[in-house]
Design a protein around this motif. Structure first.
Motif, PDB file in Angstrom:
ATOM      1  N   LYS A 108       0.833  -1.210   0.000  1.00 36.85           N
ATOM      2  CA  LYS A 108       0.000   0.000   0.000  1.00 36.85           C
ATOM      3  C   LYS A 108       0.863   1.254   0.000  1.00 36.85           C
ATOM      4  O   LYS A 108       0.534   2.261  -0.642  1.00 36.85           O
ATOM      5  N   ALA A 112       1.902   1.630  -3.601  1.00 30.20           N
ATOM      6  CA  ALA A 112       0.759   2.022  -4.448  1.00 30.20           C
ATOM      7  C   ALA A 112       0.370   3.474  -4.197  1.00 30.20           C
ATOM      8  O   ALA A 112       0.071   4.228  -5.131  1.00 30.20           O
ATOM      9  N   ALA A 113       0.395   3.877  -2.927  1.00 32.34           N
ATOM     10  CA  ALA A 113      -0.011   5.244  -2.582  1.00 32.34           C
ATOM     11  C   ALA A 113       1.017   6.269  -3.060  1.00 32.34           C
ATOM     12  O   ALA A 113       0.687   7.435  -3.269  1.00 32.34           O
ATOM     13  N   PHE A 173      -7.753  -2.110  -0.502  1.00 33.87           N
ATOM     14  CA  PHE A 173      -7.112  -1.078  -1.328  1.00 33.87           C
ATOM     15  C   PHE A 173      -8.212  -0.360  -2.091  1.00 33.87           C
ATOM     16  O   PHE A 173      -8.806  -0.931  -3.005  1.00 33.87           O
ATOM     17  N   LEU A 231      -7.097   3.372  -5.414  1.00 37.18           N
ATOM     18  CA  LEU A 231      -5.669   3.328  -5.750  1.00 37.18           C
ATOM     19  C   LEU A 231      -5.435   2.853  -7.182  1.00 37.18           C
ATOM     20  O   LEU A 231      -4.640   3.452  -7.907  1.00 37.18           O
TER      21      LEU A 231
END
Ligand SMILES: O=C[C@H](O)[C@H](O)[C@H](O)COP(=O)(O)O
Length: 234
Positions: A108, A111-112, A213, A216
């Motif tokens: 995460k 991805a962020a 998630f 995203l």
């Protein structure tokens, strides 16, 4: 190669071929069995000395090294051009459940930090409603000594069942994540509002991150049983 394995490879290769930016400088590499083919495809690029790859865990780091790619850290490169990752379940709005392989926190984070996040998966991961295909529960990374409290909290939030993920035959006792934490798998049944559930779980003291998630992914590639690739776009 089995139909599932070839579906993973097809999705991964197509996702890289259609999305890898020629001028990319920083690329996120996810975790799991589908991303193996992402790293393989990126490793075939002629300009691989022009960009660095940011891993999402130990396995991902090995994939980067084994495919002759340049390894960087998220601390050095907190802005990522594009990241590719697998998923355990994907909804039509591209909300995902991730963390089946215990890598959700660093996934995460990457991805962020990425301008573009692309999901690669096989046909079994498509789902009308999260929680229907991936029935073992939402993976939740927690600080180890908070596990009993967070299990109680999750039940109060409506979880039907919460398991402390165990190492099974490979390790007596709980799975330890790459961040030295524990994992809970919390079964909430159908997840109709993933963002709301994520926010509620994330607010519990002891929770590091959830495997929900939301907002995203921009595109998901699915290798199909018939050898085709389908896509879902946000
Ligand atoms: O923790 C693991 C990750 O979230 C994986 O990306 C996810 O479990 C999907 O893995 P696979 O491609 O092996 O199905």
């Amino acid at each position: 190669m089995s139909s599932v394995e070839s579906a993973k490879k097809l999705a991964a290769y197509r996702a890289v071929d259609e999305n890898f930016p020629p001028a990319a400088k920083v690329v996120g590499i996810g975790s799991g069995s589908t991303v193996i083919y992402v790293a393989e495809r990126i490793g075939q690029l002629d300009n691989k000395s022009d960009f660095v790859c940011i891993p999402t865990g130990f396995q991902s780091q090995q994939l980067i090294i084994d495919n002759g790619l340049r390894l960087g850290t998220i601390e050095q490169f907190p802005h990522i051009d594009i990241a590719f990752d697998g998923a355990d379940e994907v909804a039509p709005n591209l909300d995902c459940i991730k963390g089946g392989g215990a890598c959700l926190f660093q996934e995460k984070l990457v991805a962020a930090a990425a301008d573009k996040f692309i999901v690669v998966a096989d046909y079994r991961k498509k789902s009308e409603v999260l929680g229907r295909q991936w029935t073992q529960g939402i993976p939740i990374e927690i600080v180890p000594n908070a596990y009993a409290k967070v299990i109680n909290d999750l039940k109060k939030l409506g979880a039907k069942k919460v398991d402390l993920r165990s190492g099974g035959k490979a390790k007596a006792g709980p799975v330890i994540t790459d961040n030295h934490n524990f994992l809970l798998d919390a079964d909430f049944g159908d997840v109709k509002d993933a963002k709301k559930l994520h926010d509620e779980i994330k607010a519990l003291v002891g929770v590091v991150e959830t495997g929900l998630f939301t907002d995203l992914a921009q595109k998901a590639y699915f290798g199909e049983e018939n050898g085709e690739v389908s896509t879902w776009t946000k």
